[in-house]
Each structure stands twice: as C-alpha cells, then as structure tokens.
Scaffold this motif. Sequence first.
Motif, PDB file in Angstrom:
ATOM      1  N   MET A  93       6.245  -7.383 -16.722  1.00 58.23           N
ATOM      2  CA  MET A  93       6.484  -6.873 -18.077  1.00 58.23           C
ATOM      3  C   MET A  93       7.833  -6.152 -18.100  1.00 58.23           C
ATOM      4  O   MET A  93       8.101  -5.279 -17.286  1.00 58.23           O
ATOM      5  CB  MET A  93       5.371  -5.908 -18.494  1.00 58.23           C
ATOM      6  CG  MET A  93       5.513  -5.428 -19.930  1.00 58.23           C
ATOM      7  SD  MET A  93       4.123  -4.365 -20.442  1.00 58.23           S
ATOM      8  CE  MET A  93       4.483  -2.898 -19.488  1.00 58.23           C
ATOM      9  N   ASN A  94       8.682  -6.529 -19.045  1.00 59.61           N
ATOM     10  CA  ASN A  94       9.995  -5.913 -19.160  1.00 59.61           C
ATOM     11  C   ASN A  94       9.899  -4.576 -19.898  1.00 59.61           C
ATOM     12  O   ASN A  94       9.262  -4.473 -20.949  1.00 59.61           O
ATOM     13  CB  ASN A  94      10.950  -6.841 -19.922  1.00 59.61           C
ATOM     14  CG  ASN A  94      11.258  -8.099 -19.122  1.00 59.61           C
ATOM     15  OD1 ASN A  94      11.322  -8.036 -17.896  1.00 59.61           O
ATOM     16  ND2 ASN A  94      11.455  -9.214 -19.801  1.00 59.61           N
ATOM     17  N   VAL A  95      10.524  -3.566 -19.346  1.00 61.51           N
ATOM     18  CA  VAL A  95      10.570  -2.250 -19.976  1.00 61.51           C
ATOM     19  C   VAL A  95      11.958  -2.055 -20.566  1.00 61.51           C
ATOM     20  O   VAL A  95      12.967  -2.235 -19.879  1.00 61.51           O
ATOM     21  CB  VAL A  95      10.275  -1.131 -18.945  1.00 61.51           C
ATOM     22  CG1 VAL A  95      10.318   0.236 -19.620  1.00 61.51           C
ATOM     23  CG2 VAL A  95       8.918  -1.357 -18.291  1.00 61.51           C
ATOM     24  N   SER A  96      12.031  -1.708 -21.840  1.00 61.54           N
ATOM     25  CA  SER A  96      13.323  -1.571 -22.502  1.00 61.54           C
ATOM     26  C   SER A  96      14.100  -0.378 -21.978  1.00 61.54           C
ATOM     27  O   SER A  96      13.531   0.574 -21.430  1.00 61.54           O
ATOM     28  CB  SER A  96      13.121  -1.415 -24.011  1.00 61.54           C
ATOM     29  OG  SER A  96      12.504  -0.181 -24.305  1.00 61.54           O
ATOM     30  N   ARG A  97      15.410  -0.426 -22.142  1.00 60.70           N
ATOM     31  CA  ARG A  97      16.278   0.668 -21.705  1.00 60.70           C
ATOM     32  C   ARG A  97      15.934   1.948 -22.448  1.00 60.70           C
ATOM     33  O   ARG A  97      15.956   3.042 -21.879  1.00 60.70           O
ATOM     34  CB  ARG A  97      17.730   0.278 -21.970  1.00 60.70           C
ATOM     35  CG  ARG A  97      18.751   1.322 -21.534  1.00 60.70           C
ATOM     36  CD  ARG A  97      20.166   0.783 -21.683  1.00 60.70           C
ATOM     37  NE  ARG A  97      21.158   1.784 -21.319  1.00 60.70           N
ATOM     38  CZ  ARG A  97      21.688   2.641 -22.169  1.00 60.70           C
ATOM     39  NH1 ARG A  97      21.323   2.607 -23.445  1.00 60.70           N
ATOM     40  NH2 ARG A  97      22.602   3.528 -21.771  1.00 60.70           N
ATOM     41  N   LYS A  98      15.597   1.821 -23.725  1.00 58.90           N
ATOM     42  CA  LYS A  98      15.239   2.991 -24.533  1.00 58.90           C
ATOM     43  C   LYS A  98      13.993   3.674 -23.984  1.00 58.90           C
ATOM     44  O   LYS A  98      13.936   4.903 -23.892  1.00 58.90           O
ATOM     45  CB  LYS A  98      15.011   2.575 -25.987  1.00 58.90           C
ATOM     46  CG  LYS A  98      14.666   3.739 -26.908  1.00 58.90           C
ATOM     47  CD  LYS A  98      14.490   3.265 -28.346  1.00 58.90           C
ATOM     48  CE  LYS A  98      14.118   4.430 -29.259  1.00 58.90           C
ATOM     49  NZ  LYS A  98      13.938   3.994 -30.667  1.00 58.90           N
ATOM     50  N   THR A  99      12.990   2.873 -23.579  1.00 64.56           N
ATOM     51  CA  THR A  99      11.754   3.435 -23.022  1.00 64.56           C
ATOM     52  C   THR A  99      12.034   4.192 -21.733  1.00 64.56           C
ATOM     53  O   THR A  99      11.501   5.284 -21.503  1.00 64.56           O
ATOM     54  CB  THR A  99      10.735   2.311 -22.744  1.00 64.56           C
ATOM     55  OG1 THR A  99      10.448   1.620 -23.972  1.00 64.56           O
ATOM     56  CG2 THR A  99       9.440   2.883 -22.181  1.00 64.56           C
ATOM     57  N   ILE A 100      12.892   3.632 -20.886  1.00 63.27           N
ATOM     58  CA  ILE A 100      13.251   4.288 -19.628  1.00 63.27           C
ATOM     59  C   ILE A 100      13.950   5.617 -19.903  1.00 63.27           C
ATOM     60  O   ILE A 100      13.664   6.634 -19.259  1.00 63.27           O
ATOM     61  CB  ILE A 100      14.148   3.375 -18.770  1.00 63.27           C
ATOM     62  CG1 ILE A 100      13.360   2.140 -18.323  1.00 63.27           C
ATOM     63  CG2 ILE A 100      14.686   4.128 -17.559  1.00 63.27           C
ATOM     64  CD1 ILE A 100      14.192   1.104 -17.606  1.00 63.27           C
ATOM     65  N   LEU A 101      14.874   5.629 -20.876  1.00 63.02           N
ATOM     66  CA  LEU A 101      15.591   6.847 -21.223  1.00 63.02           C
ATOM     67  C   LEU A 101      14.640   7.925 -21.749  1.00 63.02           C
ATOM     68  O   LEU A 101      14.786   9.112 -21.430  1.00 63.02           O
ATOM     69  CB  LEU A 101      16.671   6.551 -22.263  1.00 63.02           C
ATOM     70  CG  LEU A 101      17.909   5.795 -21.758  1.00 63.02           C
ATOM     71  CD1 LEU A 101      18.843   5.475 -22.920  1.00 63.02           C
ATOM     72  CD2 LEU A 101      18.642   6.619 -20.699  1.00 63.02           C
ATOM     73  N   ILE A 102      13.662   7.509 -22.548  1.00 57.06           N
ATOM     74  CA  ILE A 102      12.680   8.463 -23.088  1.00 57.06           C
ATOM     75  C   ILE A 102      11.860   9.078 -21.959  1.00 57.06           C
ATOM     76  O   ILE A 102      11.635  10.293 -21.918  1.00 57.06           O
ATOM     77  CB  ILE A 102      11.760   7.776 -24.129  1.00 57.06           C
ATOM     78  CG1 ILE A 102      12.545   7.460 -25.394  1.00 57.06           C
ATOM     79  CG2 ILE A 102      10.557   8.665 -24.449  1.00 57.06           C
ATOM     80  CD1 ILE A 102      11.772   6.660 -26.417  1.00 57.06           C
ATOM     81  N   ILE A 103      11.430   8.244 -21.013  1.00 53.98           N
ATOM     82  CA  ILE A 103      10.647   8.732 -19.873  1.00 53.98           C
ATOM     83  C   ILE A 103      11.466   9.726 -19.045  1.00 53.98           C
ATOM     84  O   ILE A 103      10.975  10.797 -18.662  1.00 53.98           O
ATOM     85  CB  ILE A 103      10.176   7.557 -18.994  1.00 53.98           C
ATOM     86  CG1 ILE A 103       9.155   6.704 -19.760  1.00 53.98           C
ATOM     87  CG2 ILE A 103       9.563   8.070 -17.684  1.00 53.98           C
ATOM     88  CD1 ILE A 103       8.782   5.418 -19.049  1.00 53.98           C
ATOM     89  N   LEU A 104      12.728   9.371 -18.774  1.00 52.36           N
ATOM     90  CA  LEU A 104      13.594  10.254 -17.998  1.00 52.36           C
ATOM     91  C   LEU A 104      13.865  11.563 -18.741  1.00 52.36           C
ATOM     92  O   LEU A 104      13.926  12.636 -18.128  1.00 52.36           O
ATOM     93  CB  LEU A 104      14.919   9.547 -17.684  1.00 52.36           C
ATOM     94  CG  LEU A 104      14.849   8.386 -16.700  1.00 52.36           C
ATOM     95  CD1 LEU A 104      16.210   7.702 -16.586  1.00 52.36           C
ATOM     96  CD2 LEU A 104      14.390   8.882 -15.324  1.00 52.36           C
ATOM     97  N   ALA A 105      14.022  11.472 -20.062  1.00 54.87           N
ATOM     98  CA  ALA A 105      14.282  12.670 -20.865  1.00 54.87           C
ATOM     99  C   ALA A 105      13.079  13.605 -20.855  1.00 54.87           C
ATOM    100  O   ALA A 105      13.230  14.827 -20.741  1.00 54.87           O
ATOM    101  CB  ALA A 105      14.633  12.274 -22.302  1.00 54.87           C
ATOM    102  N   PHE A 106      11.869  13.046 -20.973  1.00 58.06           N
ATOM    103  CA  PHE A 106      10.663  13.881 -20.904  1.00 58.06           C
ATOM    104  C   PHE A 106      10.523  14.512 -19.516  1.00 58.06           C
ATOM    105  O   PHE A 106      10.115  15.670 -19.386  1.00 58.06           O
ATOM    106  CB  PHE A 106       9.415  13.071 -21.244  1.00 58.06           C
ATOM    107  CG  PHE A 106       9.064  13.106 -22.709  1.00 58.06           C
ATOM    108  CD1 PHE A 106       8.628  14.284 -23.302  1.00 58.06           C
ATOM    109  CD2 PHE A 106       9.166  11.965 -23.488  1.00 58.06           C
ATOM    110  CE1 PHE A 106       8.309  14.334 -24.646  1.00 58.06           C
ATOM    111  CE2 PHE A 106       8.854  12.006 -24.836  1.00 58.06           C
ATOM    112  CZ  PHE A 106       8.419  13.191 -25.422  1.00 58.06           C
TER     113      PHE A 106
END
Length: 304
Positions: free
Chosen positions: A1-14
């Motif tokens: 399953m591909n994870v979008s760049r935006k989702t990764i950034l949100i996870i890192l930001a949290f």
Amino acid sequence: MNVSRKTILIILAFFAIYVIWGSTYLLNKISVTYLPPFFLASLRFVTASILIFTIAKISKISLKISLPQLKNAAIAGFLFLTFGNGVVVWALKYVDSGFAALEISAQPLVVLILLRILQGKRISLMSYLGVFLGFIGIFLLVGQKEILSQEGQITGMITIFACMVSWSYASIFVGKADLPKNHFVNTGYQMLCGGLCLGFISLVLDEPWSVPMTWPKNVQWAMLGLILFGSLIAFTAFNYLLKTVSPEKVATSTYVNPIIALILGWWILDEHISLQSICAAIILLTGVYFINSKRKFKPRLHGR
C-alpha cells in the motif's frame, strides 16, 4: 500500500509535537542542574530567534514590523517566555520534570476560567465536567504527602501555577492583538523580546554566565535539543498541522506531552511516579480532553 508524502509529513509532525514538546521538560531539567535558569532560558530563546530571522531572510520573508506590533510582541514574549517559561525553568530546580508537565497540562482549564471571567464566555456542560475533573486531578497531584514534605516543592508548584495563568492570559491576549501576520516572524520577535528580558533578569540577579564549551556534554546536548528541536522543528510542525488538520487534533498534544515527560523523567532521570500521580494524571487529562473536545481553542507553542 502506497503512503502519500502528505500522510508521512503529518505523522512526522505529530511525532514532533508529541515527543519533542514532551521531552523539553526533561531537557530543561538536565540543563538547569548546571546552568542558571534565567541565563539558560535567555540563551535558548535569543539563539532560536536569530535562527528564525536567518531562515526568514533566506526564504525572503519580510521582517518588517510596526511599532504597535513590536509592543504587542514584547508583551506576549514576556507573558509566554520571560515569565511563562523562564520561571518554570527556575521551578524545575525544585520539582520533577514529569510532575511539572502534568501540572501544566491543566492549562486549558485555566484558559476556560479566564475566558469566563474576562470575556463572560459561556461554558458548556461537558466543559464544566472537565473543569471539575481537572480540579480533582490537581488536588490529587499536589496533595501527596511525599511531595509536600520535600523542600521547595510547594514553592515550585505555586510558581508553576502562576506561570500557567500567565500563559493562559497571553493566549487570550494574542487572539486580538495586532501582531505580524506571518506566524514564523511573529514568534521570532516574541522569542527575541522574551529572551532579552530573561537576559536582563539574569544580569540583575547576578547569575554566572558561561560559554557552551565549558558545559558538560549532557548539558550541551540538552541545550542544542531545546534550541533546534523544541524551538524550531516542533514550531514548524505545529504550524504545518494547524494548516493541515483540525485544531482539536493538534490540541491532543496537551494531554500527550505530560505522559511523554513522565516516562522520560522516570526512565532517564529516575524520577519516582507514585500510584496517586498516575490516578491524578488519568483524571486530570480526562478533564482536559472534555474541555478540548468542546472548545475549538488553538494551542500555543510559546510557553514550551
């Protein structure tokens, strides 16, 4: 399953606002064991402000500010950083980092009460329940015999509560104050003004100043973490999340930070966590959750 760049950034930001903000209590506790508290806080915020202005200049962001905006930034900087943060760092000489973080987690409760007193804001039934639980949690937290019997603990607890009032009033103040529209620049001026005030207080109190090369390695690393991670990376993540997800989700840091601080204080500094503290944490943070879930109140970085 591909994870979008935006989702990764949100996870890192949290991760940044949860773990980094939660770890700043530990980093301040380590630093204040060697450095004078007001010198420590001054160096942190003045250095961070210089880095912010440098980044803004490189990014071609205007640093222009009007006289009223500078005045308001100075007031906010004093309430958030000079008193709200500098005095907390001083209080960490007497209380555990996890305890301080847990007490400070009651800030939304103080904001709610001030909004009622100063602006006559109505409080919902759920928020009343949150306030009630919050008071019970604080009573259980500060009423422990082993804490009250320790030298300086009561002074530290009262001081931290006064800082919470300062942060809360500042949070209400900046909501209507004329400040630079660019939040990055706004925070830079607040950090500069607050940091200079802290430096002045340090000089008045005749605190010994020193250069980083003379500090122990653990203090050097702690200060580096406070400046780069606590004041820059977490701030950027905070602003990114406010623009990307709902404020209520960002506000979850209010009740995650103290858990992180408690765990780190116990693990690294061998701070004691009593069963009563755990019960107080559960009750207090449940109350904060009820308050945050009903009021769309945006959290502020500056007191951390």
